[in-house]
Design an enzyme around this catalytic site. Structure first.
Site, mmCIF file in Angstrom:
data_model
loop_
_atom_site.group_PDB
_atom_site.id
_atom_site.type_symbol
_atom_site.label_atom_id
_atom_site.label_comp_id
_atom_site.label_asym_id
_atom_site.label_seq_id
_atom_site.Cartn_x
_atom_site.Cartn_y
_atom_site.Cartn_z
ATOM 1 N N LEU B 124 0.800 -1.229 0.176
ATOM 2 C CA LEU B 124 -0.057 -0.050 -0.027
ATOM 3 C C LEU B 124 0.929 1.280 -0.196
ATOM 4 C CD1 LEU B 124 -3.363 0.709 1.971
ATOM 5 C CD2 LEU B 124 -1.532 2.376 1.623
ATOM 6 N N HIS B 228 6.875 1.719 12.704
ATOM 7 C CA HIS B 228 7.272 2.998 12.324
ATOM 8 C C HIS B 228 6.444 4.220 12.805
ATOM 9 C CE1 HIS B 228 8.929 6.129 9.823
ATOM 10 N NE2 HIS B 228 10.084 5.617 9.842
#
Lengths: 358, 347
Positions: B124, B228
């Site tokens: 994505l 992250h």
């Protein structure tokens, strides 16, 4: 010669218990296989005496405990033991250093990774262990006598011992904030036991080392994940044992891939036939001469041929042209031999060792 | 904006995406042959409908105002069949002795291929200029509509790998403490090779025995199963659908893999079919669309946001039937006309 102290190595007896306790308490560093624990030490003396009385055809769970006595003061100043089979009752655990090769043809990469894997490989070897010596005698002939008299014993009763001999040296320790710490333990064992090195050493002494080893995690450890201090300690002997280590290397032992599971101290191995003492010892009839008339000669270890009454002393390697060994009346008395009886003798000096070749 | 399967003529647009993704986005390396191969795999999967295991469904988000490619997303039907698919499984090992008054539990990382055969939602990416109007949500959720519609083409379970923790300088504490000792190369290179599908080297170089996490540095341990900061919204979206972290992490950066049974995914469960009815005019502009629709044909698969939710016909011969009302521009975007059916998801 007459001015040198008269020293003898003999099997430990019940009356040596207090001396053993003192030697156990002053061993530096503390030895797991020599705990300052009266019941354990008493048990060891009893086992040793039982082992000496028993008819033995092959090594088992016997233990032989010796003491070094200064006959001048009639004081026991050292002790050392032999375990006929290192892992007779339990397994004898070590960490074996191994190299795994991780290779990928696709990437044209070949990468070596060092690991430490729990091993029982040394379990069947005979173990020289539990040596402690009064500091006044350190790095003297007395030190060598105590350490190597055990080899004289093995040489006389080979059926009681394994072909492979092992000797483990205490590992590298540091003093940090006035505490003795093991960099290896801090990086490895500490994670699993949450106890410091001294505590675990004490527990291991009272119970047994393999008892604790059985709780160690079963998978190999990857060396790159240990601290640099821990890696540097692997196979490194304790500072106080450098002399002893050099002597055993000169005797013919070699460094092995095995290290102690607590402090990563080195384990030396040897086929007994390759040792200096085995290769050079020989039977000689005794000739008794006054001390002042004995010729000058290199020092020698001399042992009688009695099992329970084993005695090993320091003398001179003074041979007559017909191969008789000249002893003073005092030495003959300590050994319990008369003129004409055979003794086992070996010259003390060892060949120089160049570790660079090892 | 609409989603459609990638086509051959999208190669230049795909390259732009690949250049913009950067490190840590392993599945889209900027490599012409690799991207071409990716498109071909997708075409094979969409056109032939063959049930080979190694199927990739790669979608692009197209800006229908000018035809530019704004983003992409994909579904791997079955991972680990052509090349091995590795994870670390975070487990624990009890370590106890009554006599020693000892009872500890140590965390371990064990190399595994437990997810072999599962579907994966992946790849994505949304370009900067289009990060608005819930375009990201469209890219994320379209995959559930697709899997719901073609349920038999997918296995029981689905997973998504999330990007792990990196320092502001782009270094991975997990990699530096663990992987770097076993891979004689830097993170980017290892990452690039994985993205290119050259995964067998991982098995050849990885530690085969469990790693006790107390042996790792504090920063490496802290990175296990953490994402992250840029990936947090993506994880939140997947978790809302019911995906969970079950202790599997990426072998390079320690980022979490979230997973679920496909039938339990909220969007798969809640999407429904409805017949199209057209209404006059174009859709009013909104920046918070919430109803998504996709077509039912595989080869001409389209999806986009629409304005109206599904309603039930309340009287007449079609009473009880589900109906979705589309404005003309919405119907054109999806390529449907009155009477066709759509799969619709609200929320």
């Amino acid at each position: 010669m007459s001015s040198a102290p008269m020293l003898v190595v003999r099997p430990a007896e019940s009356r040596d218990l207090l001396a053993l306790e003192r030697l156990a308490a002053t061993a530096t560093p503390r030895l797991t296989n020599l705990p300052p624990h009266r019941d354990r030490l008493e048990e060891r003396i009893t086992r040793s005496q039982r082992s000496l009385r028993a008819e033995i055809d092959f090594p088992g769970d016997e233990i032989y405990c010796f003491v070094l006595e200064d006959l001048e003061t009639q004081e026991v100043v050292g002790t050392a033991s032999l375990r006929a089979e290192a892992g007779a009752r339990e397994a004898y655990y070590t960490y074996r250093q191994e190299t795994l090769i991780h290779a990928s043809q696709q990437l044209n990469v070949r990468h070596e990774v060092q690991t430490l894997a729990l091993s029982h490989e040394v379990s069947e070897a005979t173990l020289l262990c539990a040596l402690s010596l009064d500091t006044r005698y350190r790095e003297t002939d007395a030190d060598s006598l105590l350490r190597r008299a055990r080899l004289m014993f093995i040489a006389q009763y080979p059926e009681r011992f394994a072909n492979e001999l092992a000797v483990a040296f205490p590992g590298y320790l540091e003093v940090r904030d006035e505490h003795v710490v093991s960099p290896f333990w801090d990086s490895v064992g500490q994670h699993f036991f949450d106890r410091d090195f001294n505590e675990i050493n004490q527990m291991a002494g009272v119970r047994s080392k393999s008892f604790i080893a059985e709780v160690m995690p079963p998978f190999p450890l990857y060396l790159p994940l240990l601290t640099p201090q821990a890696r540097a300690a692997i196979g490194r002997e304790n500072q106080r044992h450098e002399y002893a280590m050099q002597e055993m290397l000169a005797e013919g032992f070699s460094r092995s891939r095995h290290v102690d599971i607590f402090d990563a101290g080195p384990l030396l191995l040897a086929e007994r036939e390759r040792l200096h003492t085995f290769a050079n010892c020989g039977w000689h009839p005794v000739r008794i001469r006054p001390a002042e008339s004995l010729p000058d000669a290199v020092p020698a270890m001399v042992a009688n041929q009695r099992l329970g009454g084993f005695r090993c002393v320091l003398a001179r390697y003074a041979l007559t042209p017909t191969g008789q060994l000249m002893l003073t009346p005092e030495q003959a008395e300590v050994l319990g031999v008369e003129e004409g009886r055979a003794v086992l003798a070996v010259p003390m000096p060892l060949p120089a060792v160049d570790e660079g070749e090892l | 904006m609409r989603i459609r399967p990638i086509a051959r003529h999208d190669i230049e647009g795909l390259k732009v995406l690949a250049r913009e993704t950067g490190v840590g986005f392993t599945s889209l390396p900027d490599n012409h042959e690799f991207l071409i191969a990716k498109i071909e795999r997708t075409l094979a999967a969409f056109e032939s409908r063959e049930q080979s295991e190694d199927r990739l469904y790669f979608f692009v988000l197209e800006d229908d105002s000018d035809g530019s490619i704004a983003g992409c997303c994909a579904v791997e039907a079955c991972v680990g069949t052509d090349a091995p698919f590795y994870h670390y499984r975070l487990g624990s090992l009890a370590h106890s002795s009554v006599q020693l008054n000892l009872h500890r539990t140590l965390d371990t990382l064990t190399l595994c291929s437990d997810h072999t055969g599962d579907a994966e939602v992946c790849s994505l990416f949304l370009r900067e200029d289009w990060r608005r109007d819930r375009n990201g949500a469209l890219l994320s959720k379209v995959r559930w509509l697709f899997m719901a519609q073609f349920r038999e083409a997918f296995p029981d379970k689905v997973l998504a790998e999330m990007r792990g923790v990196f320092t502001p300088e782009g270094r991975s504490p997990f990699w530096e403490c663990l992987g770097s000792h076993f891979f004689p190369m830097d993170f980017d290179e290892a990452d690039r090779l994985t993205g290119m599908g050259q995964k067998s080297f991982i098995g050849e170089l990885m530690p085969k025995f469990p790693i006790y996490t107390p042996f790792l540095s504090e920063s490496a341990r802290a990175a296990i199963g953490q994402v992250h900061e840029h990936t947090r919204p993506a994880v939140a979206m997947l978790k809302k659908e019911g995906l969970r972290w079950e202790g599997y992490v990426d072998i390079f950066d320690g980022g979490p893999t979230v997973e679920a049974y496909i039938d339990d995914v909220r969007a798969v469960r809640d999407s429904q079919l409805a017949r199209v009815e057209l209404i006059e005019g174009n859709a009013p502009v909104t920046d918070r669309p919430s109803i998504m629709a996709s077509t039912l044909s595989m080869a001409d698969f389209r999806a986009s946001w629409i304005s109206h939710a599904v309603t039930q016909v309340s009287e007449g011969p079609d009473e009880g039937e589900s109906v979705v009302c589309l404005y003309r521009d919405e119907a054109e975007r999806l390529g449907v006309s009155a009477g066709d059916s759509l799969r619709v998801l609200a929320g």
